[in-house]
Design an enzyme around this catalytic site. Structure first.
Site, mmCIF file in Angstrom:
data_model
loop_
_atom_site.group_PDB
_atom_site.id
_atom_site.type_symbol
_atom_site.label_atom_id
_atom_site.label_comp_id
_atom_site.label_asym_id
_atom_site.label_seq_id
_atom_site.Cartn_x
_atom_site.Cartn_y
_atom_site.Cartn_z
ATOM 1 N N CYS B 46 0.587 -1.472 0.109
ATOM 2 C CA CYS B 46 0.388 0.066 -0.205
ATOM 3 C C CYS B 46 0.942 1.482 -0.148
ATOM 4 O O CYS B 46 2.111 1.400 0.140
ATOM 5 C CB CYS B 46 -0.571 0.078 1.221
ATOM 6 S SG CYS B 46 0.090 0.067 2.403
ATOM 7 N N ALA B 49 3.599 2.008 2.871
ATOM 8 C CA ALA B 49 4.596 0.963 2.970
ATOM 9 C C ALA B 49 5.569 2.005 1.650
ATOM 10 O O ALA B 49 6.588 1.786 2.123
ATOM 11 C CB ALA B 49 3.841 -0.212 1.956
ATOM 12 N N ARG B 82 12.966 -5.574 4.895
ATOM 13 C CA ARG B 82 13.968 -4.492 4.875
ATOM 14 C C ARG B 82 14.882 -4.526 5.555
ATOM 15 O O ARG B 82 14.709 -4.609 7.326
ATOM 16 C CB ARG B 82 13.214 -3.485 3.977
ATOM 17 C CG ARG B 82 12.658 -3.401 3.010
ATOM 18 C CD ARG B 82 11.512 -1.615 2.996
ATOM 19 N NE ARG B 82 12.831 -0.822 2.180
ATOM 20 C CZ ARG B 82 12.895 -1.108 0.919
ATOM 21 N NH1 ARG B 82 12.656 -1.890 0.150
ATOM 22 N NH2 ARG B 82 14.146 -0.293 0.691
ATOM 23 N N HIS B 178 5.975 6.836 -2.429
ATOM 24 C CA HIS B 178 7.280 7.554 -2.482
ATOM 25 C C HIS B 178 7.356 8.729 -2.408
ATOM 26 O O HIS B 178 7.702 9.514 -2.651
ATOM 27 C CB HIS B 178 7.771 6.457 -3.942
ATOM 28 C CG HIS B 178 8.430 4.979 -3.425
ATOM 29 N ND1 HIS B 178 7.264 4.795 -4.885
ATOM 30 C CD2 HIS B 178 8.230 4.338 -2.417
ATOM 31 C CE1 HIS B 178 8.301 3.483 -4.260
ATOM 32 N NE2 HIS B 178 8.098 2.887 -3.487
#
Lengths: 436, 461
Positions: B46, B49, B82, B178
């Site tokens: 999503c 994220a 990550r 982003h």
């Protein structure tokens, strides 16, 4: 009480419902929410079980969030059925769909009617599971899922089939195998509601089956009403379903988390009582082996100050076992707050009881209480530098992914108790040496 | 027509437009960057994220406070899966902050809880240099004014409190997250601090998240050339580094999907140019060093470093190339790595037979299509059923993807390597390339693959 949560002790409801759904054979969890609500839990299953987890999502976007998720849900159900041909779909809500206020049951009903009209045949069961993320925790989600399954699927029966229903809760494949092993020795036939022992611990044999083999079949869930009784291993994750089965079908119900000697004794006796089966010598022998293992390590374990963190029923079980090993339970912490946990914890421990506090609190308490050994999962390890604090650490609960294979082994029952006893003793040896 | 419909997609024919088999006589791009087909078993995440999980999470000295029910914070705790490492591990990735919204907060609003949470988090960790607040799905619906709360809290505690409206339902993938992160960091952080001094050789590396220490291999190469890395966006970075990014002479853009926005904004406002780079594999890394050197007039020095580095890795890479010759790979990554790595695999003798991205835009697909041979399948936002069909039909010798696809590949008996969080990285530049090739060797040549049995169809009960 702080407003901010620092290092959470719990996850939100949907992952518990996914866990429960994936224990049903050829079932698909369909998350009614945004894409992250499926992708993230999927990754957590991948990490803990080192297995794939196939989860569908209605992928609600901005439009759906304003106008409702109806179209996405209908399309998703149709797509999941046509492309996967599953035997059950669990429609799992999220904070997003719950806050939008979609009439999920209504939309599901409508979709089923529409498909049945076109296809002229019955549609697979599609069970709505309400799991608003802002209520309870992952175990509440599991509890809600199980209750939805038995409520929706169980059918009136003519006569009891003398099976026993076991609702495991969010435990590991290894634990379920321990439970099955004991039931087999007792000669009791059973239904595990629901059974991840093969679906989340599947072999590599080609060709890969479309769905993992194993899991509880829909028919078994449908027939669970005819059982002679139901035992939930984790009352907080399955107790509501047990209560429903007892209330509706009048079957006997109990809640016992068989970790340690006395809880396993009680588990076996309860089953023997419900099913009228004799306790075989084989189980006595297993018990004796556990006692033998505990005798072997009592010099290491006696007097050690234990801090235990897990989901409530598991935490209580481990605490009782720790006491049986002569440890002093100085901190007993539950992932999820509950009155039942609080009351039971006070019976077991005079130490500090943390009822759903975050792991930041747990760390402070573990230090204050000067614990020698800590029980917890991978995130607990991340929060509490046991090396720095010179505390032995035993992994337990969900998720555990910083070591290999934890999920394969059970800590329940006598045989699982041997494993847990060894884990504890080895953690003490690793930290403090032979004479620590 | 080179667009194709996989067997598993017969009931969702719209997927045909996302599935292209490269044909240089008929060049089209797969349809991308649009909403996922509902219920298709997407692997996408999503917007939240993309914002916290990818771009902001690596910033090592701020409190990342997630405003919403508890789950969202849990998933990104410690970077989730990550491995965006930093040199501040006693704080960064160790702590996870959430407002843990309860039902009553959803009904009556969570602004007060958010405000208190910011103040308390700051009290517990007064050394943190800022508080970043991330709005999750439910928050967008109930309409908490996080902007106003952040402003009020900032006045109270005297450090930056930045809000991100990155609710998961916005956009169609991580990609919008982003963008949201870029915009907020540009608006609220970049340009708010002056560096102690500047040099003519100050450069930012934009769009590297220091996965398993990638950045720690990149930086020394540039430093040896005489360049100072003023700011990394955002691997191992302090909020102060981001704040002084406007004083560099050049931006080097690595992840070209998650950071073109801020590179453009910095260019527009501060006149700092940017160049795009792939810092994976020998040739691409050397090209990047040359491009940077040409900008700063350091060509000679760059050639020295390239010659030195290449001489250290080339013989070993040559051995790997011999060993891997003829092997075929399916690359599935977020976006740019899908095309960054076509070249990297070619350097070790492995040919790409399928390429896919989770959230690539047309630009990414154009680059993939430039780099792969005719007949390669290029697929946008593949779902797990499509992945299974491709893996089963094409039987690549190795599949590179992320954790969610790892165990599917294993169950199909297909060697796999994790390109998101790596097996044992870092994988960037020259020395990382050796790690990469070593991990590829381990996956392809592990004896266990040869022991998998096929089950006799007759015994299939």
């Amino acid at each position: 009480m702080r407003s901010v949560t620092i290092n959470p002790s719990k996850i939100c409801q949907p992952i518990g419902a996914m866990h429960a759904t994936l224990g049903i054979h050829a079932a698909v969890p369909l998350i009614h929410g945004s894409q992250g609500c499926a992708a993230y839990p999927m990754r957590m299953f991948n990490r803990h079980f080192r297995e794939p987890a196939q989860i569908a999502v209605t992928a609600l976007g901005e439009g759906a969030s304003v106008f409702g998720g109806r179209d996405n849900l209908i399309a998703s159900i149709k797509n999941v059925i046509s492309r996967r041909n599953p035997e059950l779909i669990g429609v799992i809500t999220t904070c997003l769909s719950e806050t939008i206020g979609d009439d999920v049951e209504g939309i599901v009903r409508e979709t089923i009617d529409e498909i049945e009209e076109v296809e002229e045949k019955d549609v697979i069961p599609i069970v709505t599971i309400h799991t608003p993320s802002y209520v309870g925790s992952h175990i509440t989600g599991y509890d809600n899922a199980l209750k939805a399954f038995v409520t929706h699927l169980s059918k009136e029966f003519d006569e009891s089939d003398e099976k026993l229903n076991i609702i495991p809760g969010m435990i590991n494949p290894g634990d379920i195998r321990e439970i099955k092993g004991m039931l087999d020795l007792l000669g009791v036939s059973y239904t595990i509601l629901s059974d991840i022992s093969d679906t989340f611990d599947a072999p590599i044999i080609l060709p890969k089956p479309s769905f993992p083999n194993g899991g509880t079949s829909v028919a078994e869930v449908e027939n669970c009403a005819g059982a002679c009784g139901v035992i939930s291993l984790c009352e907080h994750a399955g107790g509501s379903a047990a209560k429903f089965l007892k209330g509706k079908y009048g079957m006997r119900s109990d809640a016992i988390c068989p970790i340690g000697v006395s809880k396993t004794d009680r588990f076996i006796e309860a089953i023997s009582d419900i099913t009228e089966k004799e306790i075989p010598y084989e189980l006595e022998k297993e018990r004796g082996k556990l006692i033998d293992a505990m005798v072997d390590v009592h010099q290491l374990t006696y007097g050690k100050k234990a801090a235990i963190f897990a989901d409530p029923d598991i935490a209580l079980g481990i605490a009782e076992f720790a006491s049986e090993l002569g440890m002093e339970v100085v901190v007993l912490a539950s992932s999820t707050s509950s009155n039942a946990f609080m009351n039971a914890a006070k019976e077991i421990s005079d130490g500090e009881i943390l009822n759903g506090n975050d792991l930041y609190d747990l760390h402070r308490t573990v230090r204050e209480k000067d614990a020698d050994i800590l029980f917890g999962h991978t995130m607990c390890k991340r929060s509490i530098p046991t090396g720095e604090d010179n505390i032995a650490f035993v992994r337990c609960g969900f998720p555990v992914y910083d070591r290999i294979g934890y999920y394969r082994y059970g800590i329940m029952g006598y045989h699982g108790g041997v494993y847990l006893s060894d884990l504890i003793a080895n953690a003490i040896l690793d930290r403090y040496g032979q004479h620590g | 027509m080179p667009l194709t419909l996989l067997n598993c997609d017969r009931s969702i024919p719209e997927r045909k437009k996302h599935t292209y088999i490269k044909d240089s006589t008929e060049e089209v791009l797969p349809l991308c960057d649009i909403q996922t087909t509902p219920g298709d078993f997407t692997e996408r995440g999503c917007t939240y994220a993309g914002c916290l999980g990818v771009v902001c999470g690596p910033i090592k000295d701020v409190i990342h406070l997630v405003h919403g029910p508890i789950g969202c914070s849990y998933w990104t705790w410690g970077g989730g899966t990550r491995q965006n490492l930093s040199d501040n591990p006693s704080f960064h990735r160790k702590y996870c902050f959430s407002t843990d919204m309860q039902e009553k907060n959803i009904i009556f609003g969570g602004e007060e809880k958010l405000y208190d949470s910011i103040i308390e988090a700051h009290e517990e960790f007064p050394e943190a240099k800022g508080v970043f607040v991330y709005a999750t799905c439910a928050i967008g619906l109930i309409g908490d004014d996080i902007e106003a709360v952040c402003k009020q809290a900032e006045e109270e505690i005297g450090i930056k409190v930045v809000g991100f409206n990155c609710e998961g339902f916005r956009g169609c993938s991580q990609s919008l997250g982003h963008h949201i992160a870029n915009d907020a960091l540009f608006e609220r952080v970049v340009g708010t601090k002056e560096p102690e001094y500047t040099t003519d050789y100050d450069m930012n590396i934009i769009g590297d998240y220091n996965i398993q220490g990638d950045l720690w291999l990149m930086e020394p190469l540039f430093e040896r050339m005489g360049i100072r890395i003023l700011s990394a966006f955002t691997g191992n970075s302090s909020i102060d580094d981001i704040a002084q990014a406007h004083r560099a002479k050049l931006n080097l853009m690595h992840c070209q999907r998650s950071t073109p926005y801020i590179c453009e904004q910095i260019k527009e406002k501060y006149g700092i140019p940017y160049i795009r780079a792939s810092l994976f594999g020998i040739e691409q890394t050397s090209n990047a060093l040359r491009d940077v050197a040409a900008f700063f007039g350091l060509e000679e020095k760059a050639e020295e470093i390239i010659a030195d580095e290449v001489s250290k890795v080339a013989p070993k890479i040559e051995e790997y190339r011999e060993k891997f010759r003829g092997k075929r790979i399916f690359i599935y990554q977020g976006a740019p790595r899908a095309w960054h790595w076509v070249e990297m695999f070619r350097e070790i003798g492995i040919e790409t037979i399928a390429a896919a991205t989770t959230f690539g835009h047309e630009e990414d697909y154009a680059k993939i299509c430039e780099r792969v041979k005719d007949g390669t399948i290029v697929i946008d936002n593949p779902n797990s059923i499509e992945l299974e069909e491709i893996l089963t039909e094409l039987k690549p010798d190795i599949f590179i993807s992320g954790l969610k696809e790892k165990y599917l590949a294993y169950k199909l008996g297909i060697p796999f390597i994790n390109g998101h969080s790596y097996e044992k990285g870092p994988y960037a530049v020259y020395s990382g390339f050796l790690n990469f090739a070593r991990d590829v060797e381990k996956s392809i040549f592990a004896p266990v693959w040869g022991m998998i049995r096929r089950r006799d169809a007759k015994r299939n009960d």
